[in-house]
Motif scaffolding. Structure first.
Motif, mmCIF file in Angstrom:
data_model
loop_
_atom_site.group_PDB
_atom_site.id
_atom_site.type_symbol
_atom_site.label_atom_id
_atom_site.label_comp_id
_atom_site.label_asym_id
_atom_site.label_seq_id
_atom_site.Cartn_x
_atom_site.Cartn_y
_atom_site.Cartn_z
ATOM 1 N N HIS A 65 80.482 -3.805 134.177
ATOM 2 C CA HIS A 65 80.268 -2.356 134.176
ATOM 3 C C HIS A 65 81.354 -1.577 133.440
ATOM 4 C CE1 HIS A 65 77.944 -3.833 137.743
ATOM 5 N NE2 HIS A 65 77.036 -3.452 136.885
ATOM 6 N N ALA A 66 82.610 -1.972 133.574
ATOM 7 C CA ALA A 66 83.677 -1.260 132.857
ATOM 8 C C ALA A 66 83.490 -1.425 131.350
ATOM 9 C CB ALA A 66 85.047 -1.773 133.295
ATOM 10 N N ASP A 67 83.130 -2.631 130.914
ATOM 11 C CA ASP A 67 82.868 -2.854 129.490
ATOM 12 C C ASP A 67 81.640 -2.071 129.033
ATOM 13 O OD1 ASP A 67 85.045 -4.609 129.162
ATOM 14 O OD2 ASP A 67 83.843 -6.333 129.782
ATOM 15 N N ALA A 68 80.636 -1.978 129.917
ATOM 16 C CA ALA A 68 79.432 -1.209 129.593
ATOM 17 C C ALA A 68 79.784 0.261 129.387
ATOM 18 C CB ALA A 68 78.388 -1.357 130.697
ATOM 19 N N VAL A 69 80.618 0.802 130.262
ATOM 20 C CA VAL A 69 81.027 2.208 130.129
ATOM 21 C C VAL A 69 81.710 2.422 128.782
ATOM 22 C CG1 VAL A 69 82.600 3.989 131.003
ATOM 23 C CG2 VAL A 69 81.131 2.730 132.592
ATOM 24 N N ALA A 70 82.628 1.529 128.419
ATOM 25 C CA ALA A 70 83.349 1.690 127.148
ATOM 26 C C ALA A 70 82.386 1.654 125.964
ATOM 27 C CB ALA A 70 84.410 0.593 127.005
ATOM 28 N N ASP A 91 74.193 5.041 134.679
ATOM 29 C CA ASP A 91 73.975 3.837 135.473
ATOM 30 C C ASP A 91 75.265 3.017 135.564
ATOM 31 O OD1 ASP A 91 72.794 1.734 136.863
ATOM 32 O OD2 ASP A 91 71.506 1.107 135.204
ATOM 33 N N ALA A 92 75.920 2.802 134.431
ATOM 34 C CA ALA A 92 77.161 2.015 134.408
ATOM 35 C C ALA A 92 78.256 2.699 135.223
ATOM 36 C CB ALA A 92 77.611 1.800 132.965
ATOM 37 N N LYS A 93 78.386 4.012 135.069
ATOM 38 C CA LYS A 93 79.417 4.740 135.817
ATOM 39 C C LYS A 93 79.123 4.711 137.316
ATOM 40 C CE LYS A 93 81.200 7.673 132.188
ATOM 41 N NZ LYS A 93 82.534 8.229 132.322
ATOM 42 N N ALA A 94 77.852 4.801 137.678
ATOM 43 C CA ALA A 94 77.481 4.734 139.091
ATOM 44 C C ALA A 94 77.803 3.358 139.662
ATOM 45 C CB ALA A 94 75.992 5.039 139.257
ATOM 46 N N GLY A 98 80.647 2.292 142.998
ATOM 47 C CA GLY A 98 80.031 1.763 144.218
ATOM 48 C C GLY A 98 78.580 2.142 144.366
ATOM 49 N N ARG A 99 77.861 2.215 143.238
ATOM 50 C CA ARG A 99 76.430 2.553 143.204
ATOM 51 C C ARG A 99 76.149 3.996 143.644
ATOM 52 N NH1 ARG A 99 72.852 -2.262 143.242
ATOM 53 N NH2 ARG A 99 74.239 -4.019 142.979
ATOM 54 N N LYS A 100 77.105 4.860 143.427
ATOM 55 C CA LYS A 100 76.942 6.272 143.792
ATOM 56 C C LYS A 100 76.633 7.079 142.530
ATOM 57 C CE LYS A 100 79.764 6.088 147.935
ATOM 58 N NZ LYS A 100 78.822 5.227 148.526
#
Length: 163
Positions: A65-70, A91-94, A98-100
């Motif tokens: 997810h961190a790589d997806a955000v970047a 979606d990636a940031k959520a 913690g899925r928020k």
């Protein structure tokens, strides 16, 4: 077809040997190698929006997810009006939060739906937000989503007259 990826495989049961032309399945090592090659190519071609989109979505699906955000932030810089990029970024940031979906993910989803009111992932995420806030709001949001997609609104299940 869902298991084998070819129309000829419709009659093949899950777990049965594949048919010629069936899609091959890559393992984690092969997937990581493909992602590394794509990331290397994007280092050489940083303005390749399609590449960043593919990399970001691939990272998202593989749980990075961190790589997806970047990657998706890079895509947003290249295509600020891309609704799909905005919902994928939300979606990636959520997932990182913690899925928020509260806060920035929700703002990204709202912006995406302003750009493309029929974006299905955006509508689904907006529906999730509404559901998390209460059933009545979720029902209203679901009706609005159907309307935006050109589908008919129907009365909630409990509102139908008995026959």
């Amino acid at each position: 077809y869902a298991w084998l990826g070819t129309p000829e495989a419709i009659g093949v049961a899950p777990g049965a040997p594949g048919t010629p032309g069936a899609a091959s399945h890559t393992g984690p090592a092969e997937t990581e190698a493909m992602l590394a090659r794509l990331a290397e190519r994007l280092a050489q071609q940083p303005d390749d929006a399609e590449g960043w989109s593919m990399l970001g979505r691939s990272y998202l699906v593989t749980g990075r997810h961190a790589d997806a955000v970047a990657a998706l932030e890079r895509l947003r810089a290249l295509r600020p009006g891309d609704a799909q990029a905005l919902v994928d970024l939300a979606d990636a940031k959520a997932m990182l939060a913690g899925r928020k979906l509260d806060g920035e993910p929700e703002q990204l989803i709202r912006r995406a739906l302003e750009i493309d009111p029929r974006n299905l992932k955006g509508l689904a995420l907006a529906g999730t937000i509404a559901f998390d806030r209460g059933v009545d709001r979720a029902v209203a949001t679901a009706g609005n989503m159907l309307e935006k997609c050109g589908m008919e609104k129907r009365a909630p299940i409990g509102d139908n007259e008995r026959r």
